[in-house]
Design an enzyme around this catalytic site. Structure first.
Site, PDB file in Angstrom:
ATOM      1  N   ALA A 124     -10.528 -53.152  15.610  1.00 49.14           N
ATOM      2  CA  ALA A 124      -9.904 -54.418  15.217  1.00 49.14           C
ATOM      3  C   ALA A 124      -8.426 -54.301  15.528  1.00 49.14           C
ATOM      4  CB  ALA A 124     -10.114 -54.677  13.730  1.00 49.14           C
ATOM      5  N   THR A 143      -6.710 -52.716  -0.261  1.00 49.63           N
ATOM      6  CA  THR A 143      -6.455 -54.163  -0.323  1.00 49.63           C
ATOM      7  C   THR A 143      -7.758 -54.949  -0.430  1.00 49.63           C
ATOM      8  OG1 THR A 143      -6.426 -54.293   2.093  1.00 49.63           O
ATOM      9  CG2 THR A 143      -4.302 -54.017   0.995  1.00 49.63           C
ATOM     10  N   THR A 184      -6.571 -65.243  11.061  1.00 45.60           N
ATOM     11  CA  THR A 184      -7.891 -65.645  10.591  1.00 45.60           C
ATOM     12  C   THR A 184      -7.816 -65.931   9.094  1.00 45.60           C
ATOM     13  OG1 THR A 184      -8.927 -64.334  12.314  1.00 45.60           O
ATOM     14  CG2 THR A 184     -10.292 -64.859  10.416  1.00 45.60           C
ATOM     15  N   TYR A 228     -10.129 -42.195  24.266  1.00 46.98           N
ATOM     16  CA  TYR A 228     -11.490 -41.711  23.967  1.00 46.98           C
ATOM     17  C   TYR A 228     -12.492 -42.292  24.967  1.00 46.98           C
ATOM     18  CZ  TYR A 228     -11.179 -38.767  19.857  1.00 46.98           C
ATOM     19  OH  TYR A 228     -10.946 -37.705  19.021  1.00 46.98           O
ATOM     20  N   LYS A 277      -0.921 -44.628   8.912  1.00 44.85           N
ATOM     21  CA  LYS A 277      -1.950 -43.579   8.884  1.00 44.85           C
ATOM     22  C   LYS A 277      -3.340 -44.130   9.206  1.00 44.85           C
ATOM     23  CE  LYS A 277      -1.733 -40.234   5.773  1.00 44.85           C
ATOM     24  NZ  LYS A 277      -1.565 -39.562   4.449  1.00 44.85           N
ATOM     25  N   SER A 322      -7.546 -51.483   7.488  1.00 43.82           N
ATOM     26  CA  SER A 322      -6.080 -51.541   7.642  1.00 43.82           C
ATOM     27  C   SER A 322      -5.542 -52.678   6.800  1.00 43.82           C
ATOM     28  CB  SER A 322      -5.666 -51.812   9.101  1.00 43.82           C
ATOM     29  OG  SER A 322      -4.257 -52.072   9.143  1.00 43.82           O
ATOM     30  N   TYR A 327       2.946 -51.897  11.368  1.00 47.75           N
ATOM     31  CA  TYR A 327       1.627 -52.485  11.659  1.00 47.75           C
ATOM     32  C   TYR A 327       1.434 -52.612  13.166  1.00 47.75           C
ATOM     33  CZ  TYR A 327      -2.171 -56.005  11.429  1.00 47.75           C
ATOM     34  OH  TYR A 327      -3.339 -56.719  11.559  1.00 47.75           O
ATOM     35  N   VAL A 338     -12.156 -59.869   6.218  1.00 46.36           N
ATOM     36  CA  VAL A 338     -12.958 -60.015   7.444  1.00 46.36           C
ATOM     37  C   VAL A 338     -14.159 -59.069   7.398  1.00 46.36           C
ATOM     38  CG1 VAL A 338     -12.958 -59.826   9.957  1.00 46.36           C
ATOM     39  CG2 VAL A 338     -10.940 -60.729   8.807  1.00 46.36           C
ATOM     40  N   ASP A 397     -14.775 -48.095   2.593  1.00 46.46           N
ATOM     41  CA  ASP A 397     -13.508 -48.721   2.211  1.00 46.46           C
ATOM     42  C   ASP A 397     -12.883 -47.935   1.067  1.00 46.46           C
ATOM     43  OD1 ASP A 397     -11.574 -50.763   1.144  1.00 46.46           O
ATOM     44  OD2 ASP A 397     -12.567 -52.054   2.600  1.00 46.46           O
TER      45      ASP A 397
END
Ligand code: NAD
Ligand code: UDP
Length: 309
Positions: free
Chosen positions: A115, A36, A176, A160, A92, A76, A146, A13, A32
């Site tokens: 996300a 993955t 998706t 926040y 994490k 993630s 997850y 994505v 990144d």
């Protein structure tokens, strides 16, 4: 024009987000750690003006020099196969990674988008799922790494917002699919297409009566950028409300690819949600957004992409 940090920018994505942002004239800093994701997903963007890639694990302090207008936290693992293989990394990046990237947004006075996911609803007892539903999650089951990471991330994002006044957006993304999924990332659409193209049996888990509602990535990214540009905090469901059983999906993939593959049945993973379908009334009302790419067309495009190798 804005300068946007996209974590998870080399993922499925995230790479489409980077592309859409650049296409509308924004600058992009993609961060990144390639857990993955792959540089192959963004290599075509390297020559583009305003695109920078930084290899970094966002569970560690995130430094970006210069002004930042928005931080989109998409890093993630997202496929069940990936987050079951990397349970602690998943926890994490949802917790520490969300904390670090919220800190970056606060420091820069930037808008922050999280996300989140339909998995915050767990194995939902309400159907379809509206944003008001609090969910039905097994915190100690294998998927809990997850689901709870994302639930924590939502709570941290709201803290926040409330305590530090950070301008936040929370998007709950539903299944998706599309071009640039990894052939072996384990999610159902990529599995079925790769299996069908190879003439191998399609692996339906359980009896295939569980449902999902599949959104093509082009529709998805259009929706989440509309949310980013809006003044609505969220959470907001962005997904396609057309619901199919997994067996129906397998049959469609076989038909569309003209494959001679059979269907085989394998055990259902633990805590696999029985049904999932977003109520997108909120997105329609606030953003005027809804998906327009039918499943057949999206599957055709995705299959063509996989067929090109
Ligand atoms: P993906 O695995 O293709 O992309 C995730 C990216 O995050 C990868 O490039 C990975 O290397 C990177 N990453 C992971 N940990 C990191 C870390 N600590 N530091 C830096 N980068 C890290 O998955 P995706 O489908 O593109 O999902 C992207 C986001 O959207 C995820 O946050 C996911 O939870 C969310 N989401 C996706 C779906 C979906 O159906 N695709 C559904 C719900 C939510
Ligand atoms: N699934 C399947 N065969 C596969 C991969 C997945 O039947 O080869 C099923 C899985 O059990 C789930 C659905 O397809 O019911 C969607 O799985 P996916 O991993 O894509 O995403 P999830 O919605 O579970 O996060």
């Amino acid at each position: 024009m804005a300068r946007v940090v996209v974590t998870g920018g080399a993922g499925f994505v995230g790479s489409h987000i980077c592309e859409s942002l650049l296409a509308r004239g924004d600058e992009v800093v993609a961060i990144d750690n390639l857990l993955t994701g792959s540089v192959d997903n963004i290599s075509h963007l390297f020559g583009e003006k305003g695109f920078v890639f930084v290899e970094h694990d966002v569970t560690n302090y995130v430094h970006v020099s210069g002004p930042v207008d928005a931080v989109m936290h998409f890093a993630s693992p997202a496929s069940p196969v990936d987050y079951l293989e990397h349970p602690i990394k998943t926890l994490k990046v949802g917790s520490l990674g969300t904390h670090k990237t919220l800190g970056l947004a606060k420091d820069k006075g930037a808008r922050f988008m999280l996300a989140s996911t339909s998995e915050v609803y767990g194995d939902p007892l309400e159907h379809p799922q509206t944003e008001q539903y609090w969910g039905h999650v097994n915190p100690v089951g294998p998927r809990g790494v997850y689901d709870e990471a994302k639930r924590f991330a939502e709570a941290m994002t709201m803290a926040y917002h409330r305590s530090h006044g950070v301008d936040v957006r929370i998007v709950r993304i539903f299944n998706t699919y599309g071009e640039r999924m990894r052939p072996h990332d384990g999610r159902v659409v990529s599995n079925f297409i790769v299996q069908a193209l190879a003439g191998k049996p399609l692996t339906v888990y359980g009896e295939g009566q569980q449902t999902r509602s599949f959104c093509h990535v082009e529709d998805e990214v259009r929706g989440l950028l509309a949310l980013l540009d809006s003044d609505y905090v969220g959470p907001m469901n962005i997904g396609n409300p057309n619901e199919f059983t997994v067996l129906e999906l397998a049959q469609k993939v076989i038909e569309l690819t003209g494959s001679s593959s059979e269907i085989v049945y394998e055990p259902l993973p633990v805590d696999d949600p029985t049904q999932r379908k977003p109520d997108i009334s909120l997105a329609k009302r606030v953003l005027g957004w809804e998906p327009v790419i039918p499943l057949e067309e999206g599957l055709r495009r995705t299959a063509a992409w996989f067929a090109r190798g």
